[in-house]
Structure formats: C-alpha cells, structure tokens
Write a protein that holds these residues in place. Sequence first.
Motif, PDB file in Angstrom:
ATOM      1  N   GLY A  25      -1.236  16.326  86.704  1.00 21.21           N
ATOM      2  CA  GLY A  25      -0.472  16.506  85.565  1.00 21.21           C
ATOM      3  C   GLY A  25      -1.383  16.060  84.421  1.00 21.21           C
ATOM      4  N   THR A  26      -0.604  16.160  83.311  1.00 22.59           N
ATOM      5  CA  THR A  26      -1.379  15.798  82.349  1.00 22.59           C
ATOM      6  C   THR A  26      -1.809  14.212  82.023  1.00 22.59           C
ATOM      7  OG1 THR A  26       0.835  15.618  80.925  1.00 22.59           O
ATOM      8  CG2 THR A  26      -0.614  17.847  80.903  1.00 22.59           C
ATOM      9  N   ARG A  27      -0.801  13.482  82.544  1.00 20.77           N
ATOM     10  CA  ARG A  27      -0.924  11.933  82.781  1.00 20.77           C
ATOM     11  C   ARG A  27      -1.112  11.213  83.801  1.00 20.77           C
ATOM     12  NH1 ARG A  27       4.214  12.158  78.833  1.00 20.77           N
ATOM     13  NH2 ARG A  27       5.121  12.284  81.057  1.00 20.77           N
ATOM     14  N   THR A  28      -0.857  11.971  84.949  1.00 21.76           N
ATOM     15  CA  THR A  28      -1.195  11.616  86.357  1.00 21.76           C
ATOM     16  C   THR A  28      -1.824  12.400  87.260  1.00 21.76           C
ATOM     17  OG1 THR A  28       0.966  11.834  87.123  1.00 21.76           O
ATOM     18  CG2 THR A  28       0.852   9.639  86.214  1.00 21.76           C
ATOM     19  N   ILE A  29      -2.064  11.857  88.183  1.00 22.39           N
ATOM     20  CA  ILE A  29      -2.866  13.073  89.407  1.00 22.39           C
ATOM     21  C   ILE A  29      -2.083  12.442  90.647  1.00 22.39           C
ATOM     22  CG2 ILE A  29      -4.385  13.700  90.886  1.00 22.39           C
ATOM     23  CD1 ILE A  29      -6.555  12.983  88.562  1.00 22.39           C
ATOM     24  N   GLY A  30      -0.928  13.125  91.231  1.00 24.74           N
ATOM     25  CA  GLY A  30      -0.099  12.939  92.381  1.00 24.74           C
ATOM     26  C   GLY A  30      -1.065  13.279  93.447  1.00 24.74           C
ATOM     27  N   VAL A  46       0.099   7.346  92.466  1.00 28.35           N
ATOM     28  CA  VAL A  46      -0.438   8.251  91.387  1.00 28.35           C
ATOM     29  C   VAL A  46      -1.890   7.721  90.992  1.00 28.35           C
ATOM     30  CG1 VAL A  46       1.721   9.539  91.242  1.00 28.35           C
ATOM     31  CG2 VAL A  46       0.911   7.538  89.511  1.00 28.35           C
ATOM     32  N   ILE A  47      -2.659   8.338  90.504  1.00 31.17           N
ATOM     33  CA  ILE A  47      -3.673   7.995  89.508  1.00 31.17           C
ATOM     34  C   ILE A  47      -3.450   8.266  88.050  1.00 31.17           C
ATOM     35  CG2 ILE A  47      -6.337   8.401  88.778  1.00 31.17           C
ATOM     36  CD1 ILE A  47      -6.708   9.094  91.627  1.00 31.17           C
ATOM     37  N   ARG A  48      -3.271   7.209  87.163  1.00 27.52           N
ATOM     38  CA  ARG A  48      -3.043   7.212  85.843  1.00 27.52           C
ATOM     39  C   ARG A  48      -4.286   7.976  85.332  1.00 27.52           C
ATOM     40  NH1 ARG A  48       2.206   6.893  85.717  1.00 27.52           N
ATOM     41  NH2 ARG A  48       2.966   5.138  86.843  1.00 27.52           N
ATOM     42  N   ARG A  49      -4.170   9.196  84.440  1.00 28.69           N
ATOM     43  CA  ARG A  49      -5.267   9.548  84.024  1.00 28.69           C
ATOM     44  C   ARG A  49      -5.905   8.977  82.664  1.00 28.69           C
ATOM     45  NH1 ARG A  49      -5.360  16.152  84.400  1.00 28.69           N
ATOM     46  NH2 ARG A  49      -7.526  15.630  84.008  1.00 28.69           N
ATOM     47  N   LYS A  50      -7.021   8.945  82.652  1.00 26.73           N
ATOM     48  CA  LYS A  50      -7.860   8.567  81.313  1.00 26.73           C
ATOM     49  C   LYS A  50      -8.727   9.442  80.662  1.00 26.73           C
ATOM     50  CE  LYS A  50      -7.369   3.718  83.122  1.00 26.73           C
ATOM     51  NZ  LYS A  50      -6.367   3.962  84.212  1.00 26.73           N
ATOM     52  N   LYS A  51     -10.058   9.350  81.306  1.00 31.01           N
ATOM     53  CA  LYS A  51     -10.655  10.928  81.213  1.00 31.01           C
ATOM     54  C   LYS A  51     -11.409  11.131  82.215  1.00 31.01           C
ATOM     55  CE  LYS A  51     -14.975   8.522  80.167  1.00 31.01           C
ATOM     56  NZ  LYS A  51     -16.186   8.606  78.843  1.00 31.01           N
ATOM     57  N   PHE A  52     -12.026  12.527  82.338  1.00 25.32           N
ATOM     58  CA  PHE A  52     -12.400  13.141  83.628  1.00 25.32           C
ATOM     59  C   PHE A  52     -13.241  12.329  84.426  1.00 25.32           C
ATOM     60  CE2 PHE A  52     -15.363  15.466  86.192  1.00 25.32           C
ATOM     61  CZ  PHE A  52     -14.384  16.032  87.341  1.00 25.32           C
ATOM     62  N   THR A  53     -14.164  11.656  83.933  1.00 28.63           N
ATOM     63  CA  THR A  53     -15.404  10.992  84.460  1.00 28.63           C
ATOM     64  C   THR A  53     -14.591   9.987  85.314  1.00 28.63           C
ATOM     65  OG1 THR A  53     -16.859  11.413  82.925  1.00 28.63           O
ATOM     66  CG2 THR A  53     -17.363   9.701  84.571  1.00 28.63           C
ATOM     67  N   ILE A  54     -13.727   9.001  84.642  1.00 31.70           N
ATOM     68  CA  ILE A  54     -13.109   7.870  85.448  1.00 31.70           C
ATOM     69  C   ILE A  54     -12.076   8.338  86.503  1.00 31.70           C
ATOM     70  CG2 ILE A  54     -11.441   6.022  84.917  1.00 31.70           C
ATOM     71  CD1 ILE A  54     -12.738   5.852  81.980  1.00 31.70           C
ATOM     72  N   ASP A  55     -11.137   9.598  85.990  1.00 28.53           N
ATOM     73  CA  ASP A  55     -10.340  10.201  87.090  1.00 28.53           C
ATOM     74  C   ASP A  55     -11.097  10.563  88.380  1.00 28.53           C
ATOM     75  OD1 ASP A  55      -8.361   9.708  84.932  1.00 28.53           O
ATOM     76  OD2 ASP A  55      -8.616  11.760  84.410  1.00 28.53           O
ATOM     77  N   ALA A  56     -12.242  11.330  88.192  1.00 28.83           N
ATOM     78  CA  ALA A  56     -12.846  11.721  89.333  1.00 28.83           C
ATOM     79  C   ALA A  56     -13.291  10.376  90.172  1.00 28.83           C
ATOM     80  CB  ALA A  56     -14.232  12.629  88.666  1.00 28.83           C
ATOM     81  N   GLU A  57     -14.028   9.597  89.448  1.00 31.66           N
ATOM     82  CA  GLU A  57     -14.639   8.264  90.199  1.00 31.66           C
ATOM     83  C   GLU A  57     -13.278   7.759  90.943  1.00 31.66           C
ATOM     84  OE1 GLU A  57     -16.398   5.774  87.613  1.00 31.66           O
ATOM     85  OE2 GLU A  57     -18.115   7.237  87.210  1.00 31.66           O
ATOM     86  N   THR A  58     -12.223   7.509  90.430  1.00 32.15           N
ATOM     87  CA  THR A  58     -11.119   7.004  91.093  1.00 32.15           C
ATOM     88  C   THR A  58     -10.463   7.740  92.112  1.00 32.15           C
ATOM     89  OG1 THR A  58     -10.501   5.860  89.115  1.00 32.15           O
ATOM     90  CG2 THR A  58      -8.809   6.170  90.626  1.00 32.15           C
ATOM     91  N   LEU A  59     -10.632   9.061  91.943  1.00 32.19           N
ATOM     92  CA  LEU A  59     -10.085   9.954  92.966  1.00 32.19           C
ATOM     93  C   LEU A  59     -10.951  10.083  94.204  1.00 32.19           C
ATOM     94  CD1 LEU A  59      -8.071  12.211  94.142  1.00 32.19           C
ATOM     95  CD2 LEU A  59      -9.285  13.884  92.462  1.00 32.19           C
ATOM     96  N   LEU A  60     -12.158  10.260  93.740  1.00 32.00           N
ATOM     97  CA  LEU A  60     -13.298  10.107  95.060  1.00 32.00           C
ATOM     98  C   LEU A  60     -13.182   8.908  95.841  1.00 32.00           C
ATOM     99  CD1 LEU A  60     -16.322  12.054  93.246  1.00 32.00           C
ATOM    100  CD2 LEU A  60     -14.707  12.818  95.037  1.00 32.00           C
ATOM    101  N   SER A  61     -13.024   7.856  95.224  1.00 26.93           N
ATOM    102  CA  SER A  61     -12.728   6.570  95.775  1.00 26.93           C
ATOM    103  C   SER A  61     -11.554   6.505  96.884  1.00 26.93           C
ATOM    104  CB  SER A  61     -12.645   5.523  94.849  1.00 26.93           C
ATOM    105  OG  SER A  61     -12.528   4.190  95.416  1.00 26.93           O
ATOM    106  N   ARG A  62     -10.475   7.025  96.326  1.00 23.58           N
ATOM    107  CA  ARG A  62      -9.240   7.008  97.182  1.00 23.58           C
ATOM    108  C   ARG A  62      -9.458   8.201  98.196  1.00 23.58           C
ATOM    109  NH1 ARG A  62      -4.108   6.694  94.381  1.00 23.58           N
ATOM    110  NH2 ARG A  62      -4.518   5.029  92.951  1.00 23.58           N
ATOM    111  N   LEU A  63     -10.200   9.069  97.891  1.00 27.41           N
ATOM    112  CA  LEU A  63     -10.486  10.208  99.221  1.00 27.41           C
ATOM    113  C   LEU A  63     -11.257   9.689 100.290  1.00 27.41           C
ATOM    114  CD1 LEU A  63     -10.913  13.436  97.006  1.00 27.41           C
ATOM    115  CD2 LEU A  63      -8.800  12.541  98.173  1.00 27.41           C
ATOM    116  N   LYS A  64     -12.314   8.889  99.706  1.00 28.78           N
ATOM    117  CA  LYS A  64     -13.065   8.046 100.924  1.00 28.78           C
ATOM    118  C   LYS A  64     -12.340   7.232 101.764  1.00 28.78           C
ATOM    119  CE  LYS A  64     -17.703   5.974 101.196  1.00 28.78           C
ATOM    120  NZ  LYS A  64     -18.742   5.324 100.554  1.00 28.78           N
TER     121      LYS A  64
END
Length: 160
Positions: A25-30, A46-64
């Motif tokens: 989403g524009t504000r979150t990643i479900g 959900v992950i609250r979106r900030k900017k791509f670099t932060i979103d990617a790090e948060t997502l990759l951490s959760r996926l791990k």
Amino acid sequence: MPVVTLEELARSVARGQTIAGLDLGTRTIGIAVSDIGLRLATPRAVIRRKKFTIDAETLLSRLKLENVGACVIGLPVNMDGTEGPRAQSTRAFVRNMVEKTGIPFAFWDERLSTVAAERTLLEMDVSRKKRAERIDSAAAAFILQGALDRMSSFSDTGSE
C-alpha cells in the motif's frame, strides 16, 4: 533472484521454509506468512512505510524471522486487466527488492483481494478502527492463500 513465475517460486522453496504474501500500500505493507506445509496463510502485523531503504530493511528482517524462502506480492491490476500507476509502483518496488535479496518474488493478480478482506473483517464484526489497522495484512493473506491454493495443484512444490 529475479522475479519468477508461481511454478518456479514453488520449486525454489526449500523444505521447512515458508512463503510470504505482501500487499503493498502507499502507507503500509501488509504481510501474511504460510505455514511450513505451504497450505495456510496467516496475517502478520503491517509495516508502516517510511522510505524504501527503511521499508526494505524492516521487511527483510521480518522475512528472516519467519524463515521465508519466497514472496508472492499482489499486483494491483485494473478490472479490465490493464496495469496502472499502482501496478508500476509495485513492479518498481520488487525490482528494488530483488537487488537487496536472493529471495524470489512472484506476482499475483490481487483484484478484489482488499474487498474480500474487508468483507471477512466485517463478517467477524471487527470495528472500523481495527479494520483499518488489519485490512492490508488481511489482503496479504488473501493474496497468499490464492497463490498457495494454486501451488497445491503443482506436482513439485518442495513441500512433499
């Protein structure tokens, strides 16, 4: 690893790994995650979106943490089958993610997934405020469950 088909994604998941479903989403990643049997999708926070670099790090951490071996991401296709700006944005997000991880991504047509998630939350009598907090992860679960159901028809899913 590049973007793959659902069939290729199914073959790439090692025994004991899970698959994540993403609703961008524009504000979150479900996020939703499968069980290790690759049969059931469960929503996550959900992950609250900030900017791509932060979103990617948060997502990759959760996926791990969830031992994710592959991701299915909802592609917001228009009802007539065309792709608009949201689909282009999703494809760009995945292109950027692929540069940061070896986890394969497959697209899943997400038409009506948010509508289905909203309907389910309404049937569960979830309050408006809580629906707003949960809708993206519920939609991610619908996306992932659709992909898991489709993958169950493949003979070699890696979970046998």
